[in-house]
Design an enzyme around this catalytic site. Structure first.
Site, PDB file in Angstrom:
ATOM      1  N   LYS A 146      52.768  62.002  70.742  1.00  0.00           N
ATOM      2  CA  LYS A 146      53.991  60.412  70.199  1.00  0.00           C
ATOM      3  C   LYS A 146      55.450  60.617  70.783  1.00  0.00           C
ATOM      4  O   LYS A 146      55.874  59.909  71.391  1.00  0.00           O
ATOM      5  CB  LYS A 146      54.842  60.319  68.628  1.00  0.00           C
ATOM      6  CG  LYS A 146      52.722  60.183  67.962  1.00  0.00           C
ATOM      7  CD  LYS A 146      53.662  60.377  66.385  1.00  0.00           C
ATOM      8  CE  LYS A 146      52.161  59.957  65.636  1.00  0.00           C
ATOM      9  NZ  LYS A 146      51.222  60.701  65.512  1.00  0.00           N
ATOM     10  N   SER A 188      49.787  64.958  67.735  1.00  0.00           N
ATOM     11  CA  SER A 188      50.820  63.845  67.737  1.00  0.00           C
ATOM     12  C   SER A 188      51.840  64.149  68.266  1.00  0.00           C
ATOM     13  O   SER A 188      53.098  63.558  68.801  1.00  0.00           O
ATOM     14  CB  SER A 188      51.410  64.150  65.701  1.00  0.00           C
ATOM     15  OG  SER A 188      50.277  62.997  65.081  1.00  0.00           O
ATOM     16  N   LYS A 222      59.259  67.323  67.085  1.00  0.00           N
ATOM     17  CA  LYS A 222      58.355  66.337  66.189  1.00  0.00           C
ATOM     18  C   LYS A 222      56.807  68.383  66.417  1.00  0.00           C
ATOM     19  O   LYS A 222      57.005  69.153  66.817  1.00  0.00           O
ATOM     20  CB  LYS A 222      57.822  65.969  68.256  1.00  0.00           C
ATOM     21  CG  LYS A 222      56.417  65.046  67.925  1.00  0.00           C
ATOM     22  CD  LYS A 222      56.772  64.110  66.839  1.00  0.00           C
ATOM     23  CE  LYS A 222      55.883  62.986  66.015  1.00  0.00           C
ATOM     24  NZ  LYS A 222      55.133  64.261  65.229  1.00  0.00           N
ATOM     25  N   SER A 278      55.288  60.995  61.735  1.00  0.00           N
ATOM     26  CA  SER A 278      54.263  60.933  62.896  1.00  0.00           C
ATOM     27  C   SER A 278      53.068  60.249  61.691  1.00  0.00           C
ATOM     28  O   SER A 278      52.134  60.734  62.241  1.00  0.00           O
ATOM     29  CB  SER A 278      53.492  62.583  62.442  1.00  0.00           C
ATOM     30  OG  SER A 278      52.984  62.221  63.350  1.00  0.00           O
TER      31      SER A 278
END
Length: 309
Positions: free
Chosen positions: A64, A61, A248, A125
């Site tokens: 992203k 992720s 993140k 997420s």
């Protein structure tokens, strides 16, 4: 005259640092079990520390961040607002309820604001939320991946391996539902250096992202959504010495536990990337150790980080 020459040399050096990352004073003395990692100065782009930073790995992720960068660009291009609505389709709603993915359920045919979907994608997420944003921007995943690759190349990232917008492994379920067929590429792959470049430019161009990633939780549709970032206030690895503002997390079997963070050290914003730690706790504990290592073992002189030997 000599003073003027010194000032000129420093100015040229800092200008070069702003254009590209470099590692004149990069150190690898800090030890971590992460497969790779990097620490960079947000303003200058100087590499402060690195470990295998050019090794291309699955990142889950973390990818992203690049997708959100593309969404932010397209919002400006198409004059979109954060309050604009996106209607969720059946496949996106189905993915949000898939037990194999970490997600927040979305309702089929329900309209969500762009801001709400960004919060879900960055804070929790949410894979389905990122898919919905990408599909709305470009029509389908293949087109959005093309935009991701274009953006990466514009940032100077040459060896891009991308298959979708959210970083999920390119499983049979995903292929059948989203028509993504890429031979020999089953997940998004980037290096720690690539992620550092993406993160730095995302924050420099869209600093409002930090107003989302710096918060421990949000209330959406009457439900509390807690951040996956355990270094934020209230988290298990919160360290009051360092005001973490994001950025993140990412986790898959292939990628391991990954984390991109940003904090202030010696009055400079520092971005750190750790890829492939052993577990979720490790990524936070080792990031905190890296913060402390940089704070204790480096000095900043005329905007340049230097390791105390």
């Amino acid at each position: 005259m000599r003073r003027l020459q010194i000032i000129l040399i420093i100015s040229i050096t800092l200008l070069f640092m702003n254009m590209t990352s470099f590692n004149i004073y990069a150190s690898n003395k800090f030890t971590t079990d992460a497969k790779s990692g990097i620490a960079i100065d947000e303003k200058s782009g100087q590499i402060i520390w690195e470990k295998n930073d050019k090794q291309v790995l699955s990142v889950g992720s973390i990818s992203k961040l690049l997708s959100v960068y593309v969404v932010e660009d397209k919002m400006i291009e198409h004059h979109l607002k954060l309050s604009d609505k996106i209607v969720i389709n059946k496949q996106e709603a189905q993915l949000s309820r898939n037990s194999l993915t970490t997600d927040i359920p979305l309702k089929d045919k329900h309209a969500y604001s762009i801001k709400d979907l960004l919060i879900r994608a960055l804070i929790k997420s949410s894979n389905a939320s990122m898919l919905a944003l990408a599909n709305s921007i470009s029509g389908n995943q293949n087109n959005f991946v093309k935009l991701m690759k274009i953006k990466a190349k514009r940032l100077g990232i040459k060896d891009v391996k991308l298959v979708n917008s959210n970083g999920l492994p390119n499983t049979k379920f995903f292929k059948n539902n989203y028509n993504v067929h890429k031979k020999n590429m089953i997940s998004n792959k980037l290096s720690a250096e690539d992620i550092g470049i993406i993160s730095r430019n995302l924050i420099l161009h869209y600093p409002s992202i930090l107003s989302i990633t710096s918060k421990s939780d949000f209330n959406l549709d009457g439900s509390d959504i807690k951040s996956t970032n355990e270094m934020l206030p209230g988290g298990n690895f919160y360290d009051k010495k360092f005001k973490v503002k994001g950025l993140k997390t990412g986790t898959t079997v292939r990628a391991g536990s990954c984390f991109v963070a940003i904090t202030s050290i010696k009055r400079h914003n520092v971005i750190t990337v750790l890829l492939g730690t052993n577990n979720n706790d490790d990524r936070f504990e080792q990031t905190d150790r890296l913060f402390n290592y940089i704070n204790s073992h480096y000095v900043v002189h005329h905007g340049i980080w230097k390791h105390n030997k």
